[in-house]
Design an enzyme around this catalytic site. Sequence first.
Site, mmCIF file in Angstrom:
data_model
loop_
_atom_site.group_PDB
_atom_site.id
_atom_site.type_symbol
_atom_site.label_atom_id
_atom_site.label_comp_id
_atom_site.label_asym_id
_atom_site.label_seq_id
_atom_site.Cartn_x
_atom_site.Cartn_y
_atom_site.Cartn_z
ATOM 1 N N PHE A 126 0.848 -1.192 0.000
ATOM 2 C CA PHE A 126 0.000 0.000 0.000
ATOM 3 C C PHE A 126 0.885 1.244 0.000
ATOM 4 O O PHE A 126 1.818 1.346 0.802
ATOM 5 C CB PHE A 126 -0.927 0.006 1.214
ATOM 6 C CG PHE A 126 -2.006 1.038 1.110
ATOM 7 C CD1 PHE A 126 -3.052 0.878 0.218
ATOM 8 C CD2 PHE A 126 -1.951 2.195 1.873
ATOM 9 C CE1 PHE A 126 -4.052 1.838 0.096
ATOM 10 C CE2 PHE A 126 -2.941 3.161 1.760
ATOM 11 C CZ PHE A 126 -3.996 2.988 0.871
ATOM 12 N N TYR A 223 -11.407 0.845 10.661
ATOM 13 C CA TYR A 223 -12.592 1.295 9.923
ATOM 14 C C TYR A 223 -12.968 0.379 8.759
ATOM 15 O O TYR A 223 -13.939 0.638 8.061
ATOM 16 C CB TYR A 223 -12.406 2.725 9.403
ATOM 17 C CG TYR A 223 -11.167 2.987 8.590
ATOM 18 C CD1 TYR A 223 -11.085 2.626 7.258
ATOM 19 C CD2 TYR A 223 -10.064 3.632 9.167
ATOM 20 C CE1 TYR A 223 -9.947 2.880 6.514
ATOM 21 C CE2 TYR A 223 -8.924 3.883 8.428
ATOM 22 C CZ TYR A 223 -8.869 3.513 7.100
ATOM 23 O OH TYR A 223 -7.736 3.753 6.365
#
Length: 413
Positions: A126, A223
């Site tokens: 990422f 999240y």
Amino acid sequence: MNQIDYARLDRDDPLAHKREIFELPNDTIYFDGNSLGALPKIVAQTVNETTREQWGNDLIKSWNQHDWVNLPTIVGAKIAHLIGAQSNEVICCDSISVNLFKVICAAINAVGSEKRRVILSTRDNFPTDLYMVQGVESFLGQQRCELKLVDEAELVDAVDERTVAVLATEVNFRTGRRLDLQQLSQAAHAQGALMIADLAHSAGVMPIQLSQWQVDYAVGCTYKYLNAGPGAPAFVYVSQRHHAKLKQPLQGWFGHLNPFAFEPEYQSAKGIRQMLVGTPPVISMQAVNAALECFNDVSLAQVRAKSMQLTHTFQQSLAAQDWSSDFELISPSHAEQRGSQLSYAHPNAYEICQALIERGVIADFRAPNYIRFGFAPLYNQFQEVERAIAILADIMSTEAYRDPRWQTRSTVT
């Protein structure tokens, strides 16, 4: 191919009852839990109570009366249970990026030297993980920190005596490919290096055993599959074998041994608490605290089993379509080798994704030409897979994705 009985799969689902604890629109099929988890009803209730009752009525007394001050460790202990760690090894605070900065510096401080200065990662990690290493490299200079990138298949063999730490994300954000963190830890330790894991796409959706795998440091967000809400605080893990000599550079007052002594000289707190920096964001921290209640009666082995079944069912259903050859599966073809997502390459991936969203099937797009379907076992159903494939079939047969509206890309994809 045998006909899939989607209704039977839902009837036999041991996690079917969990769907009722989430707020989900009736007209939406939500296959984007790998980007933002759905809202648990208890989170809405808890945030309302925190603002109206605790903050509204009890004001500053709530730091003691409602134990706001200890939320980072309370929440961290709950997360530890989900990632195979001890309760004193995890704390909830800051963002993945900030926590990654801390552990990269901690690793360099622990084993770095003029010779040993390489942070080894993968080219398709990422981007923010790579950006943080580049930031440390720029700040400390290449004589202390140097980023080296290799392909995923080369990672184990690329560890050598120059490696400070291997930095790897367990589940690749684009392809969904799962890396073997235990194997990587063993390879790192064999060369005197450390292991840093990013659990952003695996925490809450698959069994993780950080202690057993001998991972040294880990970061993750709350999240996605932990369903704590947009921008909710992240978490950081440090194996207790590193606590005695742990040192990280963001020396904020909540990481002080005695924050409310207000001493001018910094004295580090003991153990995982020294990873704290500033005042915890109480409202969002309470959201995390509440969201974790969703896992109280859940086995992560069950979650993983359903996750693999969902991805397999979607993969099988799409492959049965006449137009399936237009989509190239870039995720591993075997469910056990991937996380809880499927990613497909298509020249019109963005436009197809937008057409799906308009019809109530929410997936997401990743550059340059990938559409991702993320499956959250706590609330996704097998009959949703059936309906989503039917909608996708109509979009492909009518070429609805060629609508001029989809030619302009939104900021968030």
